[in-house]
Design a protein around this motif. Structure first.
Motif, PDB file in Angstrom:
ATOM      1  N   LEU A 131       0.835  -1.201   0.000  1.00  0.00           N
ATOM      2  CA  LEU A 131       0.000   0.000   0.000  1.00  0.00           C
ATOM      3  C   LEU A 131       0.869   1.250   0.000  1.00  0.00           C
ATOM      4  O   LEU A 131       0.537   2.260  -0.628  1.00  0.00           O
ATOM      5  CB  LEU A 131      -0.928   0.004   1.214  1.00  0.00           C
ATOM      6  N   ILE A 132       1.999   1.185   0.711  1.00  0.00           N
ATOM      7  CA  ILE A 132       2.926   2.323   0.767  1.00  0.00           C
ATOM      8  C   ILE A 132       3.640   2.489  -0.574  1.00  0.00           C
ATOM      9  O   ILE A 132       3.732   3.584  -1.121  1.00  0.00           O
ATOM     10  CB  ILE A 132       3.952   2.123   1.898  1.00  0.00           C
ATOM     11  N   VAL A 133       4.134   1.374  -1.108  1.00  0.00           N
ATOM     12  CA  VAL A 133       4.898   1.418  -2.360  1.00  0.00           C
ATOM     13  C   VAL A 133       4.055   1.962  -3.499  1.00  0.00           C
ATOM     14  O   VAL A 133       4.505   2.791  -4.291  1.00  0.00           O
ATOM     15  CB  VAL A 133       5.430   0.011  -2.708  1.00  0.00           C
ATOM     16  N   LYS A 134       2.797   1.528  -3.603  1.00  0.00           N
ATOM     17  CA  LYS A 134       1.929   1.913  -4.720  1.00  0.00           C
ATOM     18  C   LYS A 134       0.986   3.067  -4.383  1.00  0.00           C
ATOM     19  O   LYS A 134       0.096   3.410  -5.164  1.00  0.00           O
ATOM     20  CB  LYS A 134       1.111   0.700  -5.178  1.00  0.00           C
ATOM     21  N   SER A 135       1.190   3.669  -3.235  1.00  0.00           N
ATOM     22  CA  SER A 135       0.440   4.870  -2.830  1.00  0.00           C
ATOM     23  C   SER A 135      -1.068   4.642  -2.749  1.00  0.00           C
ATOM     24  O   SER A 135      -1.869   5.482  -3.151  1.00  0.00           O
ATOM     25  CB  SER A 135       0.736   6.037  -3.785  1.00  0.00           C
ATOM     26  N   TYR A 136      -1.471   3.486  -2.252  1.00  0.00           N
ATOM     27  CA  TYR A 136      -2.891   3.236  -2.001  1.00  0.00           C
ATOM     28  C   TYR A 136      -3.237   3.676  -0.583  1.00  0.00           C
ATOM     29  O   TYR A 136      -2.434   3.506   0.339  1.00  0.00           O
ATOM     30  CB  TYR A 136      -3.225   1.749  -2.165  1.00  0.00           C
ATOM     31  N   GLU A 137      -4.430   4.214  -0.418  1.00  0.00           N
ATOM     32  CA  GLU A 137      -4.892   4.647   0.893  1.00  0.00           C
ATOM     33  C   GLU A 137      -6.181   3.920   1.258  1.00  0.00           C
ATOM     34  O   GLU A 137      -7.038   3.669   0.400  1.00  0.00           O
ATOM     35  CB  GLU A 137      -5.148   6.159   0.906  1.00  0.00           C
ATOM     36  N   ILE A 138      -6.311   3.605   2.542  1.00  0.00           N
ATOM     37  CA  ILE A 138      -7.524   2.959   3.041  1.00  0.00           C
ATOM     38  C   ILE A 138      -8.615   4.012   3.212  1.00  0.00           C
ATOM     39  O   ILE A 138      -8.413   5.019   3.890  1.00  0.00           O
ATOM     40  CB  ILE A 138      -7.282   2.234   4.379  1.00  0.00           C
ATOM     41  N   LYS A 139      -9.766   3.781   2.576  1.00  0.00           N
ATOM     42  CA  LYS A 139     -10.899   4.708   2.687  1.00  0.00           C
ATOM     43  C   LYS A 139     -11.714   4.394   3.937  1.00  0.00           C
ATOM     44  O   LYS A 139     -12.017   5.274   4.744  1.00  0.00           O
ATOM     45  CB  LYS A 139     -11.775   4.597   1.443  1.00  0.00           C
ATOM     46  N   GLU A 140     -12.078   3.146   4.078  1.00  0.00           N
ATOM     47  CA  GLU A 140     -12.820   2.685   5.260  1.00  0.00           C
ATOM     48  C   GLU A 140     -12.249   1.350   5.702  1.00  0.00           C
ATOM     49  O   GLU A 140     -11.736   0.586   4.894  1.00  0.00           O
ATOM     50  CB  GLU A 140     -14.311   2.532   4.949  1.00  0.00           C
ATOM     51  N   GLY A 141     -12.353   1.073   6.993  1.00  0.00           N
ATOM     52  CA  GLY A 141     -11.853  -0.192   7.509  1.00  0.00           C
ATOM     53  C   GLY A 141     -10.386  -0.114   7.875  1.00  0.00           C
ATOM     54  O   GLY A 141      -9.891   0.925   8.319  1.00  0.00           O
ATOM     55  N   ARG A 142      -9.655  -1.193   7.611  1.00  0.00           N
ATOM     56  CA  ARG A 142      -8.246  -1.262   8.021  1.00  0.00           C
ATOM     57  C   ARG A 142      -7.415  -2.011   7.003  1.00  0.00           C
ATOM     58  O   ARG A 142      -7.933  -2.673   6.104  1.00  0.00           O
ATOM     59  CB  ARG A 142      -8.140  -1.957   9.377  1.00  0.00           C
ATOM     60  N   GLY A 188     -11.688  -3.785   4.456  1.00  0.00           N
ATOM     61  CA  GLY A 188     -11.290  -2.429   4.087  1.00  0.00           C
ATOM     62  C   GLY A 188     -11.639  -2.108   2.642  1.00  0.00           C
ATOM     63  O   GLY A 188     -11.790  -3.001   1.803  1.00  0.00           O
ATOM     64  N   THR A 189     -11.785  -0.821   2.365  1.00  0.00           N
ATOM     65  CA  THR A 189     -11.975  -0.334   0.985  1.00  0.00           C
ATOM     66  C   THR A 189     -10.916   0.711   0.698  1.00  0.00           C
ATOM     67  O   THR A 189     -10.382   1.340   1.619  1.00  0.00           O
ATOM     68  CB  THR A 189     -13.373   0.276   0.787  1.00  0.00           C
ATOM     69  N   LEU A 190     -10.622   0.903  -0.568  1.00  0.00           N
ATOM     70  CA  LEU A 190      -9.533   1.793  -0.986  1.00  0.00           C
ATOM     71  C   LEU A 190     -10.057   3.123  -1.524  1.00  0.00           C
ATOM     72  O   LEU A 190     -11.125   3.176  -2.133  1.00  0.00           O
ATOM     73  CB  LEU A 190      -8.690   1.120  -2.065  1.00  0.00           C
ATOM     74  N   VAL A 191      -9.281   4.169  -1.295  1.00  0.00           N
ATOM     75  CA  VAL A 191      -9.562   5.462  -1.914  1.00  0.00           C
ATOM     76  C   VAL A 191      -9.359   5.317  -3.420  1.00  0.00           C
ATOM     77  O   VAL A 191      -8.369   4.734  -3.868  1.00  0.00           O
ATOM     78  CB  VAL A 191      -8.627   6.562  -1.360  1.00  0.00           C
ATOM     79  N   SER A 192     -10.304   5.831  -4.199  1.00  0.00           N
ATOM     80  CA  SER A 192     -10.228   5.695  -5.658  1.00  0.00           C
ATOM     81  C   SER A 192      -9.014   6.422  -6.226  1.00  0.00           C
ATOM     82  O   SER A 192      -8.705   7.543  -5.839  1.00  0.00           O
ATOM     83  CB  SER A 192     -11.515   6.244  -6.293  1.00  0.00           C
ATOM     84  N   LYS A 193      -8.337   5.759  -7.173  1.00  0.00           N
ATOM     85  CA  LYS A 193      -7.187   6.364  -7.857  1.00  0.00           C
ATOM     86  C   LYS A 193      -7.467   6.629  -9.329  1.00  0.00           C
ATOM     87  O   LYS A 193      -6.695   7.302  -9.998  1.00  0.00           O
ATOM     88  CB  LYS A 193      -5.964   5.446  -7.730  1.00  0.00           C
ATOM     89  N   GLY A 194      -8.574   6.109  -9.845  1.00  0.00           N
ATOM     90  CA  GLY A 194      -8.934   6.351 -11.236  1.00  0.00           C
ATOM     91  C   GLY A 194      -8.145   5.484 -12.200  1.00  0.00           C
ATOM     92  O   GLY A 194      -7.385   4.595 -11.809  1.00  0.00           O
ATOM     93  N   ALA A 195      -8.330   5.783 -13.477  1.00  0.00           N
ATOM     94  CA  ALA A 195      -7.692   4.986 -14.529  1.00  0.00           C
ATOM     95  C   ALA A 195      -6.322   5.541 -14.874  1.00  0.00           C
ATOM     96  O   ALA A 195      -6.081   6.740 -14.792  1.00  0.00           O
ATOM     97  CB  ALA A 195      -8.565   4.953 -15.773  1.00  0.00           C
ATOM     98  N   MET A 196      -5.430   4.656 -15.256  1.00  0.00           N
ATOM     99  CA  MET A 196      -4.113   5.016 -15.759  1.00  0.00           C
ATOM    100  C   MET A 196      -4.014   4.418 -17.153  1.00  0.00           C
ATOM    101  O   MET A 196      -3.667   3.250 -17.321  1.00  0.00           O
ATOM    102  CB  MET A 196      -3.011   4.477 -14.846  1.00  0.00           C
TER     103      MET A 196
END
Length: 408
Positions: A131-142, A188-196
């Motif tokens: 999650l740190i390496v790819k810059s993902y963030e937790i939106k809800e949960g853990r 847990g759910t993730l904060v949206s990052k959109g399309a690349m």
């Protein structure tokens, strides 16, 4: 002798009297300045979008992939032969310089189900550093805990696309989904990052790496992983980390000096720098192309002012007859050209901003305005007025008063 204030008043009055000619003279400047503003806003917006996309993928990331397997002499593609392991990742984390985080992963396309809903997505077996390496963030949960990984817990973190497709408007936390035939609790759910590009970064499910290895994917090589991601602390450190990682893996895999690597390392920092350089070059090229229209606008100013000199020959003769000097005539025409250029610059800036905002509103292209291009455009428009207005002014000042008065 006619002073500057009187000359200014005469010049402005002349512009008011000939409104259509004044408008046509300014048109080239308006188009030129507007084009510069639009092009630079689009270029800056594209640069920002690329930067955001790069950051969303993780910055300064080294991707280590397994070697290429061959079947019947045909290459099966990079990563088809498992040569990397969790132990390799631990060795990189411990010994490689400039590495902030290391994340071994395995992944595959799987069918996910909830109730009567199902969705084909990519399932990643990860450890928390991913999650740190790819810059993902937790939106809800853990995020995953050490116990989750140690116990091969059947828990999952899902992206926003998967959440929408499986749950709609229902809160997914605590619900049980099935990946293949294995039940997983959504923690847990993730904060949206959109399309690349074509890749939807939200169409993903994360599960603990050990769970993926033991209960979902299975492997003929216990402990093996398809990729290892390493995040360097900076662009400069990424090059050092890359060299260290290569040495560590070659040593661990027992490769001799003449043997080729049984792995591949890709440095995202190099790609990021190339992309930034490309976008900057493109922005400069767009600005250059737009600036040509400013030159064309300046030539338009000069041509119409030359026509104006011819049309106003008798007026110039009258002014000279009542005491105007050649310098006063030059000043008058220079003022007219400068006022038209500045007016065109202001209208061009406003038009450029409005059109750029409309483009941004009607498309997904981000628009970024900066102060420097606006100031520069306005300054260039003034310079264009002086430079291209000088020759008509000079030509007007050379007229003989007697010839001018007799001109028909």
């Amino acid at each position: 002798m006619i002073d500057f204030q009187s000359t200014l008043k005469i010049a402005l009055n002349s512009l008011k009297v000939n409104k259509m000619r004044s408008a046509l003279t300014s048109l080239g400047i308006i188009i030129g300045v507007g084009a510069v503003i639009i092009m630079l806003a689009l270029g800056s917006g594209a640069n920002k979008q690329v930067q955001q996309n790069i950051e969303s993928m993780g910055s300064n990331v080294l991707t280590i992939r397994s070697a290429t397997a061959k079947t019947g002499g045909v290459s099966m593609g990079m990563g088809s032969k498992p040569t990397l392991s969790v132990k390799d990742a631990e060795a990189i984390k411990k010994n490689a310089r400039g590495v902030e985080a290391v994340a071994p992963i395995i992944s595959s396309s799987k069918q996910a189900m909830y109730g009567n809903q199902n969705w084909q997505t990519t399932v990643y077996g990860i450890t928390t550093p991913y999650l740190i390496v790819k810059s993902y963030e937790i939106k809800e949960g853990r995020a995953f805990s050490k116990d989750d990984d140690n116990n091969a817990a059947k828990v999952a973190i899902i992206g926003s696309t998967v959440e929408t497709e499986l749950f709609g408007d229902i809160n997914s936390l605590g619900k049980t989904i099935r990946i293949g035939n294995v039940p997983f609790k959504v923690i847990g759910t993730l904060v949206s990052k959109g399309a690349m590009g074509p890749m939807d970064q939200d169409d993903i499910i994360f599960i603990p790496l050990t769970t993926a290895q033991r209960k979902v994917f299975g492997t003929d090589f216990p402990g093996s992983v398809s990729q290892i991601l390493a995040k360097a602390s900076s662009v400069e450190e990424s090059s050092i980390a890359e060299k260290d990682i290569e040495e560590i893996l070659r040593s661990r895999h027992g490769l001799g000096k003449t043997q080729a690597n049984d792995f591949e390392i890709r440095n995202s920092a190099e790609f990021q720098e190339k992309m930034k350089s490309t976008i900057q070059t493109l922005s400069l090229f767009l600005a250059f192309v737009a600036s040509i229209s400013l030159i064309v606008g300046g030539i338009g100013v000069m041509n119409i002012m030359l026509v104006s000199v011819t049309e106003r020959t008798k007026e110039i003769g009258i002014r000279m007859a009542i005491g105007a000097r050649a310098s006063d005539i030059r000043l008058q025409f220079l003022i007219e050209a400068l006022v038209l250029a500045l007016l065109g610059g202001v209208i061009g800036i406003i038009s450029g901003v409005v059109i750029a905002m409309l483009i941004g509103a009607l498309s997904s292209q981000p628009i970024v305005f900066t102060v420097i291009p606006i100031i520069l455009s306005f300054s260039v428009s003034a310079l264009v007025g002086v430079v291209f207005g000088y020759y008509p002014a000079y030509k007007a000042s050379l007229l003989n008063p007697i010839d001018a008065l007799l001109y028909e």
